[in-house]
Design a protein around this motif. Structure first.
Motif, short mmCIF file in Angstrom:
data_model
loop_
_atom_site.label_atom_id
_atom_site.label_comp_id
_atom_site.label_asym_id
_atom_site.label_seq_id
_atom_site.Cartn_x
_atom_site.Cartn_y
_atom_site.Cartn_z
N ASN A 117 0.95 -1.31 -0.02
CA ASN A 117 -0.06 0.04 -0.05
C ASN A 117 0.77 1.32 0.11
N ILE A 118 0.20 2.42 -0.18
CA ILE A 118 0.94 3.81 -0.12
C ILE A 118 1.74 4.21 0.86
N GLU A 119 0.99 3.80 2.13
CA GLU A 119 1.73 4.08 3.43
C GLU A 119 2.97 3.26 3.71
N ALA A 120 2.99 2.08 3.10
CA ALA A 120 4.41 1.22 3.21
C ALA A 120 5.39 1.84 2.30
N VAL A 121 5.00 2.32 1.44
CA VAL A 121 5.85 3.09 0.22
C VAL A 121 6.42 4.11 1.03
N ILE A 122 5.67 4.83 1.52
CA ILE A 122 6.16 6.35 2.03
C ILE A 122 7.22 6.02 3.22
N GLU A 123 6.75 5.05 4.22
CA GLU A 123 7.53 4.51 5.36
C GLU A 123 8.87 3.89 4.81
N LYS A 124 8.83 3.06 3.95
CA LYS A 124 10.00 2.48 3.52
C LYS A 124 11.26 3.88 3.00
N VAL A 125 10.51 4.43 2.06
CA VAL A 125 11.38 5.61 1.50
C VAL A 125 11.77 6.63 2.49
N SER A 128 14.68 4.64 4.68
CA SER A 128 15.87 3.90 3.70
C SER A 128 16.13 4.89 2.92
N PRO A 129 17.45 5.24 2.93
CA PRO A 129 18.12 6.09 1.86
C PRO A 129 18.20 5.36 0.57
N GLY A 130 18.24 5.50 -0.52
CA GLY A 130 18.36 4.68 -1.87
C GLY A 130 17.27 4.02 -2.31
N TYR A 131 15.97 4.32 -1.77
CA TYR A 131 14.65 3.73 -2.38
C TYR A 131 14.11 5.01 -2.73
N ILE A 132 13.02 4.65 -3.82
CA ILE A 132 12.48 5.65 -4.70
C ILE A 132 11.08 5.11 -4.99
N GLY A 133 9.94 5.65 -4.80
CA GLY A 133 8.85 5.31 -5.01
C GLY A 133 7.80 6.22 -5.59
N TYR A 134 6.62 6.01 -5.83
CA TYR A 134 5.53 6.95 -6.14
C TYR A 134 4.24 6.85 -5.41
N VAL A 135 3.62 7.97 -5.14
CA VAL A 135 2.41 8.07 -4.19
C VAL A 135 1.83 9.16 -4.72
N PRO A 136 0.49 9.18 -4.31
CA PRO A 136 -0.43 10.38 -4.45
C PRO A 136 0.20 11.71 -3.72
N LEU A 137 0.00 12.60 -4.49
CA LEU A 137 0.71 14.06 -3.72
C LEU A 137 -0.11 14.18 -2.39
N LYS A 138 -1.56 13.93 -2.40
CA LYS A 138 -2.27 14.22 -1.34
C LYS A 138 -1.80 13.34 -0.10
N ASP A 139 -1.24 12.21 -0.16
CA ASP A 139 -0.57 11.47 0.68
C ASP A 139 0.61 11.66 1.41
N VAL A 140 1.30 12.55 0.65
CA VAL A 140 2.68 13.21 1.18
C VAL A 140 2.49 14.31 2.20
N ALA A 141 2.70 14.04 3.68
CA ALA A 141 2.54 14.91 4.52
C ALA A 141 4.01 15.54 4.70
N ASN A 143 6.90 15.43 5.64
CA ASN A 143 7.82 14.69 6.22
C ASN A 143 9.43 15.05 5.74
N ALA A 144 9.85 15.21 6.86
CA ALA A 144 11.41 15.87 6.83
C ALA A 144 12.32 14.68 6.04
N GLN A 145 11.80 13.46 5.89
CA GLN A 145 12.71 12.43 5.71
C GLN A 145 12.38 12.14 4.08
N ILE A 146 11.49 12.93 3.67
CA ILE A 146 11.00 12.61 2.11
C ILE A 146 11.14 13.98 1.31
N LYS A 147 11.78 13.64 -0.12
CA LYS A 147 11.60 14.80 -0.86
C LYS A 147 10.99 14.24 -2.00
N ILE A 148 10.33 15.16 -2.82
CA ILE A 148 9.75 15.01 -4.08
C ILE A 148 10.66 15.19 -5.21
N LEU A 149 10.90 14.21 -6.11
CA LEU A 149 12.03 14.31 -7.23
C LEU A 149 11.03 14.64 -8.70
#
Length: 152
Positions: A117-125, A128-141, A143-149
């Motif tokens: 699910n989307i939450e698992a992708v966000i949590e893993k990314v 864990s540096p080095g992982y890349i995923g895709y999710v709906p923009l609305k689900d990206v809170a 989060n200081a650990q994530i950046k949008i590429l």
């Protein structure tokens, strides 16, 4: 004359209704946007569509390979995955599945790992540096650990 006034009134009401509905449609489209995300420590600030395509098709030679970005997919036939595949990769799910079958048979690679699910992708990314995923923009809170590429 009476019929003309009724026609004008009908047209005006239709235009007003359209104007009222249009902002809602725009908001819905923004909520349906998909973003490609990675850990904040990734060296990239942005990716092009071509880079995203290469990463998710296992051909990340060149700049993307320096970070050894490992792509994460959502499950087959997930609505977000279908939209991502069509818009970012430019292929249908069936074509991508056939591509990976050929690659595996030839011993040239394996498809990206899948998360449920989307939450698992966000949590893993985020963790864990080095992982890349895709999710709906609305689900990206925020989060200081994530950046949008990349944004579709």
């Amino acid at each position: 004359m009476h019929n003309v006034l009724l026609s004008i009134r009908f047209i005006l009401n239709a235009l007003i209704l359209t104007a009222l509905i249009s902002p809602c449609t725009s908001i819905a489209n923004d909520n349906e946007r998909i973003v490609v995300i990675s850990h904040q420590d990734t060296n990239f600030q942005v990716l092009t569509q071509q880079q995203v395509k290469r990463i998710f098709l296992g051909n990340n030679k060149g700049a993307a390979s320096k970070d050894n970005l490992k792509p994460i997919n959502l499950p087959y036939e997930h609505p977000v995955r279908i939209l991502f595949s069509n818009k970012a990769i430019g292929l249908t799910e069936a074509r991508i599945k056939a591509f990976w079958a050929q690659m595996k048979f030839a011993g040239k690679g394996n498809p990206p790992i899948e998360f449920d699910n989307i939450e698992a992708v966000i949590e893993k990314v985020a963790q864990s540096p080095g992982y890349i995923g895709y999710v709906p923009l609305k689900d990206v809170a925020e989060n200081a650990q994530i950046k949008i590429l990349y944004m579709l």
